[in-house]
Design a protein around this motif. Sequence first.
Motif, PDB file in Angstrom:
ATOM      1  N   SER A   1      12.673   0.106  -1.235  1.00  0.00           N
ATOM      2  CA  SER A   1      11.880  -0.678  -0.283  1.00  0.00           C
ATOM      3  C   SER A   1      10.736   0.151   0.287  1.00  0.00           C
ATOM      4  O   SER A   1       9.642  -0.364   0.523  1.00  0.00           O
ATOM      5  CB  SER A   1      12.757  -1.236   0.826  1.00  0.00           C
ATOM      6  N   ILE A   2      10.955   1.432   0.485  1.00  0.00           N
ATOM      7  CA  ILE A   2       9.886   2.311   0.978  1.00  0.00           C
ATOM      8  C   ILE A   2       8.790   2.446  -0.072  1.00  0.00           C
ATOM      9  O   ILE A   2       7.597   2.414   0.246  1.00  0.00           O
ATOM     10  CB  ILE A   2      10.459   3.686   1.382  1.00  0.00           C
ATOM     11  N   GLN A   3       9.179   2.569  -1.336  1.00  0.00           N
ATOM     12  CA  GLN A   3       8.193   2.663  -2.414  1.00  0.00           C
ATOM     13  C   GLN A   3       7.357   1.384  -2.483  1.00  0.00           C
ATOM     14  O   GLN A   3       6.128   1.432  -2.644  1.00  0.00           O
ATOM     15  CB  GLN A   3       8.886   2.921  -3.741  1.00  0.00           C
ATOM     16  N   ALA A   4       7.991   0.220  -2.362  1.00  0.00           N
ATOM     17  CA  ALA A   4       7.263  -1.050  -2.379  1.00  0.00           C
ATOM     18  C   ALA A   4       6.308  -1.148  -1.193  1.00  0.00           C
ATOM     19  O   ALA A   4       5.178  -1.626  -1.330  1.00  0.00           O
ATOM     20  CB  ALA A   4       8.248  -2.210  -2.376  1.00  0.00           C
ATOM     21  N   MET A   5       6.744  -0.677  -0.034  1.00  0.00           N
ATOM     22  CA  MET A   5       5.889  -0.691   1.151  1.00  0.00           C
ATOM     23  C   MET A   5       4.660   0.190   0.935  1.00  0.00           C
ATOM     24  O   MET A   5       3.533  -0.195   1.272  1.00  0.00           O
ATOM     25  CB  MET A   5       6.672  -0.189   2.366  1.00  0.00           C
ATOM     26  N   GLU A   6       4.869   1.366   0.336  1.00  0.00           N
ATOM     27  CA  GLU A   6       3.744   2.267   0.082  1.00  0.00           C
ATOM     28  C   GLU A   6       2.756   1.661  -0.903  1.00  0.00           C
ATOM     29  O   GLU A   6       1.543   1.827  -0.759  1.00  0.00           O
ATOM     30  CB  GLU A   6       4.259   3.621  -0.403  1.00  0.00           C
ATOM     31  N   GLU A   7       3.257   0.937  -1.898  1.00  0.00           N
ATOM     32  CA  GLU A   7       2.368   0.266  -2.855  1.00  0.00           C
ATOM     33  C   GLU A   7       1.535  -0.815  -2.167  1.00  0.00           C
ATOM     34  O   GLU A   7       0.338  -0.944  -2.426  1.00  0.00           O
ATOM     35  CB  GLU A   7       3.178  -0.336  -3.995  1.00  0.00           C
ATOM     36  N   ARG A   8       2.173  -1.597  -1.293  1.00  0.00           N
ATOM     37  CA  ARG A   8       1.427  -2.633  -0.554  1.00  0.00           C
ATOM     38  C   ARG A   8       0.366  -1.996   0.338  1.00  0.00           C
ATOM     39  O   ARG A   8      -0.781  -2.479   0.418  1.00  0.00           O
ATOM     40  CB  ARG A   8       2.383  -3.476   0.290  1.00  0.00           C
ATOM     41  N   ASN A   9       0.730  -0.907   1.002  1.00  0.00           N
ATOM     42  CA  ASN A   9      -0.237  -0.238   1.879  1.00  0.00           C
ATOM     43  C   ASN A   9      -1.407   0.330   1.086  1.00  0.00           C
ATOM     44  O   ASN A   9      -2.547   0.319   1.554  1.00  0.00           O
ATOM     45  CB  ASN A   9       0.451   0.853   2.697  1.00  0.00           C
ATOM     46  N   LYS A  10      -1.140   0.832  -0.130  1.00  0.00           N
ATOM     47  CA  LYS A  10      -2.215   1.346  -0.970  1.00  0.00           C
ATOM     48  C   LYS A  10      -3.161   0.214  -1.363  1.00  0.00           C
ATOM     49  O   LYS A  10      -4.385   0.382  -1.327  1.00  0.00           O
ATOM     50  CB  LYS A  10      -1.646   2.020  -2.212  1.00  0.00           C
ATOM     51  N   LYS A  11      -2.612  -0.954  -1.708  1.00  0.00           N
ATOM     52  CA  LYS A  11      -3.460  -2.107  -2.040  1.00  0.00           C
ATOM     53  C   LYS A  11      -4.328  -2.492  -0.849  1.00  0.00           C
ATOM     54  O   LYS A  11      -5.514  -2.791  -1.001  1.00  0.00           O
ATOM     55  CB  LYS A  11      -2.608  -3.303  -2.456  1.00  0.00           C
ATOM     56  N   ARG A  12      -3.733  -2.491   0.340  1.00  0.00           N
ATOM     57  CA  ARG A  12      -4.497  -2.843   1.554  1.00  0.00           C
ATOM     58  C   ARG A  12      -5.612  -1.830   1.800  1.00  0.00           C
ATOM     59  O   ARG A  12      -6.748  -2.208   2.121  1.00  0.00           O
ATOM     60  CB  ARG A  12      -3.559  -2.891   2.762  1.00  0.00           C
ATOM     61  N   ALA A  13      -5.301  -0.547   1.659  1.00  0.00           N
ATOM     62  CA  ALA A  13      -6.306   0.493   1.902  1.00  0.00           C
ATOM     63  C   ALA A  13      -7.426   0.427   0.870  1.00  0.00           C
ATOM     64  O   ALA A  13      -8.610   0.557   1.224  1.00  0.00           O
ATOM     65  CB  ALA A  13      -5.637   1.865   1.888  1.00  0.00           C
ATOM     66  N   ASP A  14      -7.064   0.233  -0.406  1.00  0.00           N
ATOM     67  CA  ASP A  14      -8.090   0.123  -1.447  1.00  0.00           C
ATOM     68  C   ASP A  14      -8.983  -1.091  -1.205  1.00  0.00           C
ATOM     69  O   ASP A  14     -10.211  -1.017  -1.357  1.00  0.00           O
ATOM     70  CB  ASP A  14      -7.442   0.021  -2.831  1.00  0.00           C
ATOM     71  N   ASN A  15      -8.387  -2.211  -0.830  1.00  0.00           N
ATOM     72  CA  ASN A  15      -9.163  -3.421  -0.553  1.00  0.00           C
ATOM     73  C   ASN A  15     -10.091  -3.199   0.642  1.00  0.00           C
ATOM     74  O   ASN A  15     -11.239  -3.636   0.631  1.00  0.00           O
ATOM     75  CB  ASN A  15      -8.227  -4.598  -0.287  1.00  0.00           C
ATOM     76  N   PHE A  16      -9.606  -2.502   1.653  1.00  0.00           N
ATOM     77  CA  PHE A  16     -10.438  -2.231   2.826  1.00  0.00           C
ATOM     78  C   PHE A  16     -11.618  -1.336   2.445  1.00  0.00           C
ATOM     79  O   PHE A  16     -12.740  -1.535   2.923  1.00  0.00           O
ATOM     80  CB  PHE A  16      -9.609  -1.568   3.927  1.00  0.00           C
ATOM     81  N   ALA A  17     -11.360  -0.349   1.575  1.00  0.00           N
ATOM     82  CA  ALA A  17     -12.433   0.543   1.148  1.00  0.00           C
ATOM     83  C   ALA A  17     -13.510  -0.227   0.372  1.00  0.00           C
ATOM     84  O   ALA A  17     -14.705   0.066   0.486  1.00  0.00           O
ATOM     85  CB  ALA A  17     -11.873   1.676   0.291  1.00  0.00           C
ATOM     86  N   LYS A  18     -13.094  -1.220  -0.425  1.00  0.00           N
ATOM     87  CA  LYS A  18     -14.042  -2.016  -1.209  1.00  0.00           C
ATOM     88  C   LYS A  18     -14.818  -3.002  -0.349  1.00  0.00           C
ATOM     89  O   LYS A  18     -16.031  -3.130  -0.463  1.00  0.00           O
ATOM     90  CB  LYS A  18     -13.309  -2.815  -2.287  1.00  0.00           C
ATOM     91  N   THR A  19     -14.086  -3.769   0.493  1.00  0.00           N
ATOM     92  CA  THR A  19     -14.706  -4.896   1.191  1.00  0.00           C
ATOM     93  C   THR A  19     -15.104  -4.590   2.626  1.00  0.00           C
ATOM     94  O   THR A  19     -15.956  -5.273   3.178  1.00  0.00           O
ATOM     95  CB  THR A  19     -13.733  -6.087   1.222  1.00  0.00           C
ATOM     96  N   GLY A  20     -14.461  -3.617   3.247  1.00  0.00           N
ATOM     97  CA  GLY A  20     -14.745  -3.341   4.653  1.00  0.00           C
ATOM     98  C   GLY A  20     -13.977  -4.248   5.597  1.00  0.00           C
ATOM     99  O   GLY A  20     -14.135  -4.163   6.813  1.00  0.00           O
ATOM    100  N   LYS A  21     -13.167  -5.150   5.034  1.00  0.00           N
ATOM    101  CA  LYS A  21     -12.334  -6.040   5.848  1.00  0.00           C
ATOM    102  C   LYS A  21     -10.874  -5.740   5.551  1.00  0.00           C
ATOM    103  O   LYS A  21     -10.502  -5.541   4.396  1.00  0.00           O
ATOM    104  CB  LYS A  21     -12.622  -7.506   5.518  1.00  0.00           C
ATOM    105  N   PHE A  22     -10.056  -5.725   6.596  1.00  0.00           N
ATOM    106  CA  PHE A  22      -8.629  -5.467   6.416  1.00  0.00           C
ATOM    107  C   PHE A  22      -7.897  -6.781   6.202  1.00  0.00           C
ATOM    108  O   PHE A  22      -8.041  -7.712   6.990  1.00  0.00           O
ATOM    109  CB  PHE A  22      -8.039  -4.749   7.632  1.00  0.00           C
ATOM    110  N   GLU A  23      -7.160  -6.873   5.118  1.00  0.00           N
ATOM    111  CA  GLU A  23      -6.352  -8.057   4.820  1.00  0.00           C
ATOM    112  C   GLU A  23      -4.897  -7.644   4.789  1.00  0.00           C
ATOM    113  O   GLU A  23      -4.492  -6.832   3.962  1.00  0.00           O
ATOM    114  CB  GLU A  23      -6.761  -8.656   3.478  1.00  0.00           C
ATOM    115  N   TYR A  24      -4.090  -8.195   5.711  1.00  0.00           N
ATOM    116  CA  TYR A  24      -2.671  -7.854   5.782  1.00  0.00           C
ATOM    117  C   TYR A  24      -1.883  -8.471   4.636  1.00  0.00           C
ATOM    118  O   TYR A  24      -1.043  -7.820   4.029  1.00  0.00           O
ATOM    119  CB  TYR A  24      -2.094  -8.313   7.126  1.00  0.00           C
TER     120      TYR A  24
END
Length: 101
Positions: free
Chosen positions: A71-94
């Motif tokens: 579950s921790i590994q899955a959480m880290e993967e989701r957080n990486k997707k959120r961070a990468d998306n924020f870096a691309k778009t400048g908007k945070f999507e939960y």
Amino acid sequence: MKIAALGRVAVAAAIASAALAAPALAYDGTNCKEPGVCWEPKPGYPAKNEIKGSKYDPKHDPKEISKQSASIQAMEERNKKRADNFAKTGKFEYDVSKIGN
């Protein structure tokens, strides 16, 4: 009427005396090897080096422990997707399902 009142007083006195006696049985911190090292077992509880294999040994189930790491590994993967998306778009999507691949 007076007998009932005396009964209530006796019960209250018994409760109060029990509450005062309880702290005397609690750990008082006087048997410290050095400052901050005050662990000692309660009466009937084995010493630290005798816990393994006794009835007080927690015996952690490896399956349950692996569930937590998964579950921790899955959480880290989701957080990486959120961070990468924020870096691309400048908007945070939960909500990760709204993030395009």
